[in-house]
Design a protein around this motif. Structure first.
Motif, PDB file in Angstrom:
ATOM      1  N   SER A 167       0.832  -1.197   0.000  1.00 28.53           N
ATOM      2  CA  SER A 167       0.000   0.000   0.000  1.00 28.53           C
ATOM      3  C   SER A 167       0.869   1.251   0.000  1.00 28.53           C
ATOM      4  O   SER A 167       1.969   1.275   0.558  1.00 28.53           O
ATOM      5  CB  SER A 167      -0.900   0.005   1.241  1.00 28.53           C
ATOM      6  N   ARG A 168       0.374   2.320  -0.594  1.00 34.44           N
ATOM      7  CA  ARG A 168       1.141   3.571  -0.649  1.00 34.44           C
ATOM      8  C   ARG A 168       1.421   4.125   0.744  1.00 34.44           C
ATOM      9  O   ARG A 168       2.330   4.932   0.928  1.00 34.44           O
ATOM     10  CB  ARG A 168       0.364   4.613  -1.460  1.00 34.44           C
ATOM     11  N   TYR A 169       0.633   3.671   1.740  1.00 33.23           N
ATOM     12  CA  TYR A 169       0.824   4.160   3.102  1.00 33.23           C
ATOM     13  C   TYR A 169       1.444   3.104   4.014  1.00 33.23           C
ATOM     14  O   TYR A 169       1.422   3.233   5.239  1.00 33.23           O
ATOM     15  CB  TYR A 169      -0.511   4.614   3.695  1.00 33.23           C
ATOM     16  N   ALA A 170       2.006   2.074   3.422  1.00 34.02           N
ATOM     17  CA  ALA A 170       2.534   0.958   4.218  1.00 34.02           C
ATOM     18  C   ALA A 170       3.604   1.409   5.206  1.00 34.02           C
ATOM     19  O   ALA A 170       3.662   0.909   6.340  1.00 34.02           O
ATOM     20  CB  ALA A 170       3.095  -0.120   3.293  1.00 34.02           C
ATOM     21  N   SER A 171       4.455   2.349   4.794  1.00 36.86           N
ATOM     22  CA  SER A 171       5.525   2.794   5.689  1.00 36.86           C
ATOM     23  C   SER A 171       4.960   3.556   6.879  1.00 36.86           C
ATOM     24  O   SER A 171       5.447   3.416   8.011  1.00 36.86           O
ATOM     25  CB  SER A 171       6.534   3.665   4.937  1.00 36.86           C
ATOM     26  N   TRP A 172       3.918   4.360   6.657  1.00 36.33           N
ATOM     27  CA  TRP A 172       3.297   5.083   7.768  1.00 36.33           C
ATOM     28  C   TRP A 172       2.561   4.114   8.690  1.00 36.33           C
ATOM     29  O   TRP A 172       2.646   4.228   9.907  1.00 36.33           O
ATOM     30  CB  TRP A 172       2.333   6.144   7.240  1.00 36.33           C
ATOM     31  N   VAL A 173       1.874   3.160   8.090  1.00 33.74           N
ATOM     32  CA  VAL A 173       1.164   2.152   8.875  1.00 33.74           C
ATOM     33  C   VAL A 173       2.137   1.357   9.736  1.00 33.74           C
ATOM     34  O   VAL A 173       1.853   1.038  10.892  1.00 33.74           O
ATOM     35  CB  VAL A 173       0.363   1.214   7.950  1.00 33.74           C
ATOM     36  N   ALA A 174       3.322   1.073   9.194  1.00 38.56           N
ATOM     37  CA  ALA A 174       4.314   0.278   9.929  1.00 38.56           C
ATOM     38  C   ALA A 174       4.806   0.993  11.184  1.00 38.56           C
ATOM     39  O   ALA A 174       5.117   0.351  12.192  1.00 38.56           O
ATOM     40  CB  ALA A 174       5.494  -0.053   9.019  1.00 38.56           C
ATOM     41  N   GLN A 175       4.872   2.316  11.138  1.00 38.94           N
ATOM     42  CA  GLN A 175       5.372   3.045  12.303  1.00 38.94           C
ATOM     43  C   GLN A 175       4.256   3.484  13.247  1.00 38.94           C
ATOM     44  O   GLN A 175       4.530   3.963  14.351  1.00 38.94           O
ATOM     45  CB  GLN A 175       6.178   4.267  11.850  1.00 38.94           C
ATOM     46  N   TYR A 176       3.006   3.323  12.842  1.00 38.22           N
ATOM     47  CA  TYR A 176       1.886   3.796  13.665  1.00 38.22           C
ATOM     48  C   TYR A 176       1.689   2.994  14.951  1.00 38.22           C
ATOM     49  O   TYR A 176       1.472   3.589  16.013  1.00 38.22           O
ATOM     50  CB  TYR A 176       0.599   3.802  12.835  1.00 38.22           C
ATOM     51  N   PRO A 177       1.761   1.662  14.936  1.00 39.39           N
ATOM     52  CA  PRO A 177       1.542   0.905  16.174  1.00 39.39           C
ATOM     53  C   PRO A 177       2.567   1.271  17.233  1.00 39.39           C
ATOM     54  O   PRO A 177       3.742   1.524  16.942  1.00 39.39           O
ATOM     55  CB  PRO A 177       1.708  -0.560  15.737  1.00 39.39           C
ATOM     56  N   PRO A 178       2.151   1.314  18.502  1.00 39.80           N
ATOM     57  CA  PRO A 178       3.071   1.656  19.585  1.00 39.80           C
ATOM     58  C   PRO A 178       4.086   0.550  19.815  1.00 39.80           C
ATOM     59  O   PRO A 178       3.819  -0.626  19.552  1.00 39.80           O
ATOM     60  CB  PRO A 178       2.149   1.815  20.800  1.00 39.80           C
ATOM     61  N   GLY A 179       5.248   0.921  20.311  1.00 38.56           N
ATOM     62  CA  GLY A 179       6.276  -0.072  20.594  1.00 38.56           C
ATOM     63  C   GLY A 179       6.206  -0.544  22.031  1.00 38.56           C
ATOM     64  O   GLY A 179       5.341  -0.137  22.816  1.00 38.56           O
ATOM     65  N   GLY A 180       7.142  -1.413  22.392  1.00 40.45           N
ATOM     66  CA  GLY A 180       7.201  -1.928  23.759  1.00 40.45           C
ATOM     67  C   GLY A 180       6.007  -2.795  24.097  1.00 40.45           C
ATOM     68  O   GLY A 180       5.283  -3.276  23.219  1.00 40.45           O
ATOM     69  N   ASP A 181       5.781  -2.970  25.385  1.00 36.67           N
ATOM     70  CA  ASP A 181       4.669  -3.801  25.845  1.00 36.67           C
ATOM     71  C   ASP A 181       3.419  -2.948  25.993  1.00 36.67           C
ATOM     72  O   ASP A 181       2.905  -2.757  27.097  1.00 36.67           O
ATOM     73  CB  ASP A 181       5.037  -4.478  27.171  1.00 36.67           C
ATOM     74  N   TYR A 182       2.939  -2.420  24.876  1.00 33.68           N
ATOM     75  CA  TYR A 182       1.785  -1.524  24.931  1.00 33.68           C
ATOM     76  C   TYR A 182       0.530  -2.271  25.388  1.00 33.68           C
ATOM     77  O   TYR A 182      -0.281  -1.732  26.144  1.00 33.68           O
ATOM     78  CB  TYR A 182       1.549  -0.888  23.564  1.00 33.68           C
ATOM     79  N   GLU A 183       0.388  -3.498  24.952  1.00 36.41           N
ATOM     80  CA  GLU A 183      -0.774  -4.288  25.372  1.00 36.41           C
ATOM     81  C   GLU A 183      -0.763  -4.482  26.879  1.00 36.41           C
ATOM     82  O   GLU A 183      -1.811  -4.440  27.534  1.00 36.41           O
ATOM     83  CB  GLU A 183      -0.798  -5.637  24.665  1.00 36.41           C
ATOM     84  N   GLY A 184       0.430  -4.687  27.451  1.00 35.24           N
ATOM     85  CA  GLY A 184       0.542  -4.817  28.896  1.00 35.24           C
ATOM     86  C   GLY A 184       0.121  -3.548  29.612  1.00 35.24           C
ATOM     87  O   GLY A 184      -0.537  -3.597  30.662  1.00 35.24           O
ATOM     88  N   TYR A 185       0.498  -2.397  29.044  1.00 37.41           N
ATOM     89  CA  TYR A 185       0.091  -1.115  29.627  1.00 37.41           C
ATOM     90  C   TYR A 185      -1.426  -0.968  29.588  1.00 37.41           C
ATOM     91  O   TYR A 185      -2.049  -0.569  30.581  1.00 37.41           O
ATOM     92  CB  TYR A 185       0.760   0.039  28.861  1.00 37.41           C
ATOM     93  N   VAL A 186      -2.031  -1.277  28.448  1.00 36.05           N
ATOM     94  CA  VAL A 186      -3.485  -1.144  28.334  1.00 36.05           C
ATOM     95  C   VAL A 186      -4.186  -2.059  29.330  1.00 36.05           C
ATOM     96  O   VAL A 186      -5.165  -1.666  29.978  1.00 36.05           O
ATOM     97  CB  VAL A 186      -3.949  -1.444  26.892  1.00 36.05           C
ATOM     98  N   ASN A 187      -3.698  -3.271  29.492  1.00 35.58           N
ATOM     99  CA  ASN A 187      -4.312  -4.193  30.459  1.00 35.58           C
ATOM    100  C   ASN A 187      -4.159  -3.688  31.885  1.00 35.58           C
ATOM    101  O   ASN A 187      -5.071  -3.836  32.714  1.00 35.58           O
ATOM    102  CB  ASN A 187      -3.697  -5.584  30.314  1.00 35.58           C
TER     103      ASN A 187
END
Length: 222
Positions: free
Chosen positions: A155-175
């Motif tokens: 996708s033309r926005y693949a590079s932006w999409v790749a950097q959008y998700p948070p790093g680290g243990d973000y799921e752990g923080y949300v929980n």
């Protein structure tokens, strides 16, 4: 019913609506107008994320339990720490999109409303504050996971999409955040529990409204 279960039931249909909004479907498919992506990214980096960091710090100051204050302070610090990276990413995006980068220092109408809500919620109560901020954390996790799974390869926005998700243990923080909300809800009065749910719902609606504003290029009428 636990607070987390109640909020999960409220969130489920709203998350589905957010993920299927034309902004996010267009981003996944690469058909989103570049101006819509710029609108979203600029408003997010310049206004929404910095305000979220400040609102987290405000909630931390109100926490009666040390572990809640620790979680919120850590989250506020991490969010403030992400701002230089967001600014750099915004500059890169401006260079790569066929739209002129905006030099405006003005938040658009819906973003002004959303950020004002974030800062106002903690002034009502600790419960209202953390509930109002929860959708930004929680929905970001859902949307990021969905982008990973369904973004069109190449996708033309693949590079932006790749950097959008948070790093680290973000799921752990949300929980951990959800566990805090669950504890606060269990100890709240009937009135405070109602406010908690109401502020969560408002925050969730703003998450949809942010995508809508970017999709429609919402501007001030006068």
């Amino acid at each position: 019913m636990s607070t987390r279960a109640e909020l999960s039931a409220i969130a489920r249909p709203l998350v589905a609506k957010v993920k299927e909004h034309p902004f996010w479907t267009g981003l996944r498919a690469g058909t989103l107008p570049p101006s819509s992506l710029w609108y979203f990214a600029e408003q997010d980096a310049r206004y929404v994320v910095p305000t979220y960091a400040r609102a987290l710090a405000m909630c931390a100051a109100l926490a009666e339990r040390d572990e809640h204050g620790t979680l919120l302070c850590s989250a506020a610090s991490a969010t403030f720490g992400s701002l230089p990276k967001l600014a750099a990413g915004l500059s890169e995006l401006a260079a790569g999109l066929p739209v002129a980068g905006s030099d405006s220092t003005e938040a658009r109408p819906m973003i002004h409303a959303y950020t004002s809500f974030m800062l106002a919620a903690p002034t009502i109560s600790f419960a209202a504050g953390i509930a109002g901020l929860l959708p930004m954390s929680w929905f970001h996790l859902f949307v990021s996971d969905d982008l990973r799974e369904r973004c069109e390869p190449g996708s033309r926005y693949a590079s932006w999409v790749a950097q959008y998700p948070p790093g680290g243990d973000y799921e752990g923080y949300v929980n951990a955040y959800l566990a805090m909300v669950d504890e606060v809800g269990a100890q709240s009065s009937k009135t405070d529990r109602k406010r908690l749910v109401e502020h969560f719902l408002i925050g969730a609606r703003f998450e949809w409204a942010f995508a809508e504003a970017a999709w429609r290029h919402q501007e001030w009428a006068v």
